[in-house]
Scaffold this motif. Structure first.
Motif, PDB file in Angstrom:
ATOM      1  N   GLN A 317      51.677  28.550  53.650  1.00 21.18           N
ATOM      2  CA  GLN A 317      51.928  27.855  52.381  1.00 21.18           C
ATOM      3  C   GLN A 317      52.861  26.667  52.602  1.00 21.18           C
ATOM      4  O   GLN A 317      52.660  25.589  52.017  1.00 21.18           O
ATOM      5  N   ASP A 318      53.858  26.849  53.444  1.00 20.58           N
ATOM      6  CA  ASP A 318      54.775  25.752  53.762  1.00 20.58           C
ATOM      7  C   ASP A 318      54.035  24.645  54.506  1.00 20.58           C
ATOM      8  O   ASP A 318      54.256  23.456  54.255  1.00 20.58           O
ATOM      9  N   PHE A 319      53.139  25.052  55.422  1.00 16.72           N
ATOM     10  CA  PHE A 319      52.335  24.054  56.143  1.00 16.72           C
ATOM     11  C   PHE A 319      51.507  23.216  55.174  1.00 16.72           C
ATOM     12  O   PHE A 319      51.451  21.983  55.289  1.00 16.72           O
ATOM     13  N   ILE A 320      50.858  23.856  54.210  1.00 21.39           N
ATOM     14  CA  ILE A 320      49.996  23.142  53.269  1.00 21.39           C
ATOM     15  C   ILE A 320      50.805  22.115  52.473  1.00 21.39           C
ATOM     16  O   ILE A 320      50.355  20.979  52.236  1.00 21.39           O
ATOM     17  N   CYS A 321      51.999  22.503  52.063  1.00 16.70           N
ATOM     18  CA  CYS A 321      52.858  21.565  51.331  1.00 16.70           C
ATOM     19  C   CYS A 321      53.156  20.322  52.170  1.00 16.70           C
ATOM     20  O   CYS A 321      53.093  19.186  51.672  1.00 16.70           O
ATOM     21  N   LYS A 322      53.464  20.538  53.431  1.00 19.81           N
ATOM     22  CA  LYS A 322      53.771  19.409  54.315  1.00 19.81           C
ATOM     23  C   LYS A 322      52.513  18.608  54.648  1.00 19.81           C
ATOM     24  O   LYS A 322      52.547  17.369  54.718  1.00 19.81           O
ATOM     25  N   ARG A 323      51.407  19.301  54.843  1.00 24.39           N
ATOM     26  CA  ARG A 323      50.173  18.614  55.223  1.00 24.39           C
ATOM     27  C   ARG A 323      49.648  17.756  54.087  1.00 24.39           C
ATOM     28  O   ARG A 323      49.043  16.694  54.321  1.00 24.39           O
ATOM     29  N   LYS A 324      49.868  18.188  52.841  1.00 25.19           N
ATOM     30  CA  LYS A 324      49.346  17.417  51.706  1.00 25.19           C
ATOM     31  C   LYS A 324      49.971  16.029  51.625  1.00 25.19           C
ATOM     32  O   LYS A 324      49.342  15.094  51.114  1.00 25.19           O
TER      33      LYS A 324
END
Length: 845
Positions: A317-324
């Protein structure tokens, strides 16, 4: 479990004053974030009285059946109970009573198996009744007749009584599919009382069936001084009525586990029912002339070391926030948007998925990614999923923590050097010695070594100048800032004696976790391969190097005969007819009230010895990749078949047979996904990932539409949102380079790239025609799986490598407009969805 061995309910309560009242159930989404609920799950005492049978069938034509019945309730005990044998009777009568302690939140299926006792041959198994205990209500005594064969009036008469155990409940953790129960730790102490002989070694063997350890040995050596002691440990389900089996040195000893001590001789194993002892304190269970055996029960592990839950882990979930943030900027650039996209609501999730095809797929994937990078679309991507040989490409790229931010021509030049090089060097004497050394070390670490580990080392040698030490968890460095798409690797878990069509379970691997889509059970990637019990880490084993995982993901040696029949497009109904037992629903009288989660009572009749032999031949796999089973010990929830996520991925013949589905196997058996459906799409379609666009890169040999057709059918059968992928007959005969499917608003937009050589024959780049001297470079035969790009071919010529790489890159570049169309459609969908959910829209509606 029989009446002769187990106390009734009141005696159990009196004998167990140390049992503590549990605090209830936990719904689990991580090792530390479960919340208690009120009204804890109840432990119950199930009494089963086997009364009689009428009009029993014959096992053979020569005599009446010598009948006995086995009772198996694996969620309560790992041991089978059995009645006495009634000889030569068509209407045997037993009137024998058996007792089980059960957890009401677990799916408890009692199996009553009727046997014919034989003297000189194995006993014949005649039939098995499968009965869901949830049909019996607490405080209710039910007298049932099971109709086994209405025509012959064959019946089994059984009486059930279910009673709540007052003051005793259990802490459980569940995600609605799997249940983790309380674990106890039994300490077994062997103390030296006096020196019997300075040269006599005393060997002890202790067994607790159903525990993680199962069997442990202790030796008191001759050199030990008086007063020395040894201790061993067992972990088991706290409320499973365990027994400690002991094989002791032969000498005189006193049994201290009963009120009347008896002098005995340990000439055979002894069994101590632990539930009859107050184990809150240290209890002496055996005392010999020179030693003493004592036991003490302690609380087992507290927090789970695996995650029970279907949500994405916190790290992803943290990755998705950064990737967005990266994706939003990239989409604004490639779509030439006037305004920034709002990261939380307007940024679509884009995934790249691949198919298998040996070195062909590895090479082709490099070409596709190179073109996506050139178009700026690679930075729009949040996930890349792979299987079989495309995992080689992914693992190679993710050795560099910033690979997608660098020119891919660098790693492509490196991989080309390996692809065009002869693979005979991988069989040199030095390499063979290295393989042997690595496999020995792997075995010593605690891994179960198989031929696929050797295959993994060979893959490592094929694509690296020197041995790679990278592990899956190391790839966290490549995604911790959202700088690259998150890689997802896919495999299948299978069972012995089942074809892949009959039994397979999707297993996904990310740098953060490894887990089952169907069960919602995940372990940290660094813990995969370690020993678990009931969700607790029992023995930490060093994480495997990624080359060993590559051997599992791309295991070309795991195909069996039934898989080959399926992949050839032929029906396997003929083989099923000869290898499957019979199964049918039966009635019980009186009819019991039905709850939605109760399973129907059914009768199964086993297949014969010939069918067993045939099935072993048809389903035997030459080699599977074997890893310790991190689901070991976990039980199925009483309502698991109603869970939406489980139903989304269930597709095995055992899904409605919980006793067989969730057997406490020590090992997972992983095979190449391509032997079922050549796709890496399942983890991309997990609802929690909310993928909006899929770039489907097909590299399979032979039919370019078959993998897509099979997976589309799979999604339709399982209710998984997926766009319609119908192609006209003309398109199937003359495939284009790209198709976009977007007819289902609930499903992702799908951009499908078959591996074809269409306009590439005349154009070396989009809108750039080939000169007459360049026409040969456009002739790339990828129409079948034979040379020069056969799936089994490990070495290419430099010319063929370049042709395939350029073809796949061109097919992406030449369809830029379709890719952008898919991305633009996804952005517009997100905007419409946001507008529809806004307060102003809701007010107008």
């Amino acid at each position: 479990m029989g009446s002769s061995a187990y106390s009734p309910l009141d005696q159990f309560i009196q004998a167990n004053p140390h049992r503590k009242i549990g605090t209830g159930r936990k719904n689990h989404e991580g090792p530390h974030n479960a919340e208690d609920e009120t009204g804890g799950p109840q432990l119950c005492w199930l009494t089963v009285k086997i009364i009689s049978m009428r009009n029993l069938r014959k096992a053979d034509l020569l005599s009446q059946t010598d009948c006995y019945i086995k009772l198996w309730l694996p969620t309560a005990s790992c041991r089978e109970a059995r009645t006495r044998t009634v000889r030569n009777s068509r209407n045997p009568v037993w009137n024998e009573t058996f007792h089980f302690m059960i957890q009401s939140e677990v799916k408890n299926i009692l199996e009553l198996t009727v046997y014919d006792k034989d003297t000189f041959t194995p006993d014949d198994q005649l039939l098995t009744v499968h009965f869901d205990v949830a049909k019996i209500q607490p405080g209710e005594k039910v007298h049932l007749n099971f109709e086994l064969n209405p025509e012959d009036q064959e019946e089994l008469e059984v009486e059930f009584l279910l009673e709540n155990i007052p003051g005793v409940s259990e802490n459980i953790i569940t995600n609605g599919v799997l249940v983790s129960r309380e674990v106890s730790c039994l300490k077994v102490h062997v103390d030296e009382r006096k020196m019997k002989s300075p040269y006599t070694r005393r060997d002890f063997t202790f067994t607790v069936k159903g525990s993680h350890e199962e069997t442990q040995d202790i030796s008191l050596n001759p050199c030990c001084i008086w007063g020395s002691s040894e201790t061993t440990t067992f972990h088991y389900i706290k409320h499973s009525q365990p027994r400690l089996h002991m094989t002791l040195p032969k000498e005189r000893f006193f049994c201290g586990c009963s009120s009347a001590r008896r002098e005995m001789d340990a000439s055979s194993p002894l069994a101590v029912p632990l539930h009859s002892l107050d184990l809150g304190e240290k209890v002496t269970v055996m005392r010999g002339e020179s030693y003493e055996v004592a036991v003490k029960e302690e609380d087992g592990c507290k927090n789970l070391d695996l995650r029970l839950g279907f949500d994405l882990c916190a790290e992803e979930q943290d990755f998705i926030c950064k990737r967005k943030k990266v994706v939003a900027a990239a989409l604004k650039n490639v779509l030439q948007l006037d305004e920034d996209l709002q990261e939380d609501e307007q940024v679509p999730v884009v995934a790249v998925m691949t198919t298998a095809g040996g070195v062909r797929s590895m090479t082709a994937m490099f070409g596709s990614l190179l073109a996506l990078q050139e178009l700026g679309v690679l930075d729009c991507t949040s996930y890349i999923s792979g299987l079989s040989a495309t995992t080689w490409t992914m693992a190679k790229l993710y050795e560099d923590a910033n690979w997608s931010q660098k020119d891919l021509r660098g790693p492509i030049g490196d991989i080309k050097e390996h692809v065009i090089k002869s693979k005979l060097r991988c069989f040199s004497l030095d390499h063979m010695k290295y393989y042997e050394k690595e496999l020995c070390e792997r075995k010593q670490e605690g891994h179960k070594v198989s031929f696929t580990d050797l295959w993994g080392l060979f893959i490592d040698c094929m694509i690296h100048h020197q041995a790679s030490t990278h592990k899956l968890s190391d790839q966290q460095l490549a995604v911790n800032q959202g700088q690259n798409p998150l890689p997802i690797y896919l495999s299948l878990n299978v069972k012995d004696d089942f074809s892949t069509l009959d039994f397979k379970e999707w297993v996904e691997f990310t740098p953060y976790e490894v887990g089952f889509l169907k069960y919602g059970a995940f372990v940290r990637s660094e813990d995969f391969g370690s020993e678990f019990f009931m969700g607790h880490l029992m023995k930490k084993i060093p994480e495997s190097r990624i080359c060993f995982l590559e051997g599992a993901w791309s295991n070309i040696f795991s195909q069996n005969f039934m898989d080959a029949v399926y992949l050839s497009g032929h029906s396997d109904d003929f083989w099923h007819k000869w290898t499957q037992g019979t199964k049918c629903d039966i009635e019980e009288h009186p009819a019991l009230p039905k709850n939605p989660h109760d399973q129907t009572t059914y009768l199964s009749i086993p297949k014969g010895r010939l069918s067993n032999t045939l099935q072993e031949m048809m389903t035997g796999r030459p080699v599977v990749s074997t890893y310790h089973n991190f689901l070991k010990g976990l039980q199925l929830h009483n309502k698991y078949l109603e869970n939406e996520r489980f139903c989304m991925w269930k597709d095995t013949v055992l899904d409605s047979s919980p006793n067989q589905l969730n057997e406490m196997g020590d090992y997972l058996k992983l095979v190449d996904t391509a032997f079922f459906i050549n796709t890496s799409c399942p983890p991309i379609l997990r609802p929690e990932r909310k993928v909006d666009v899929i770039l489907h890169l097909n590299y399979s040999g032979g039919s370019q539409t078959r993998p897509l057709d099979l997976f589309s059918k799979y999604c339709l059968e399982h209710g998984i949102p997926f766009p319609g992928t119908e192609l006209s007959q003309e398109d199937r005969e003359h495939l284009k380079e790209c198709y976009v499917f977007e007819d289902n608003l609930e499903a992702p937009v799908l951009a499908y790239f078959p591996l074809v050589c269409d306009t590439f024959q005349k154009y070396k780049a989009p809108n750039v025609e080939r000169s007459p001297t360049e026409m040969e470079q456009g002739r790339v035969d990828v129409s079948n799986c034979i040379a020069p790009y056969g799936t089994g071919l490990l070495t290419y010529s430099e010319e063929n490598f370049n042709k395939l790489l350029n073809l796949c890159s061109y097919n992406i570049l030449n369809n830029k407009h379709l890719i952008l169309q898919a991305l633009r459609t996804a952005v517009e969908r997100k905007k419409r969805l946001k507008n529809c959910s806004s307060p102003q829209f809701s007010k107008l509606a």
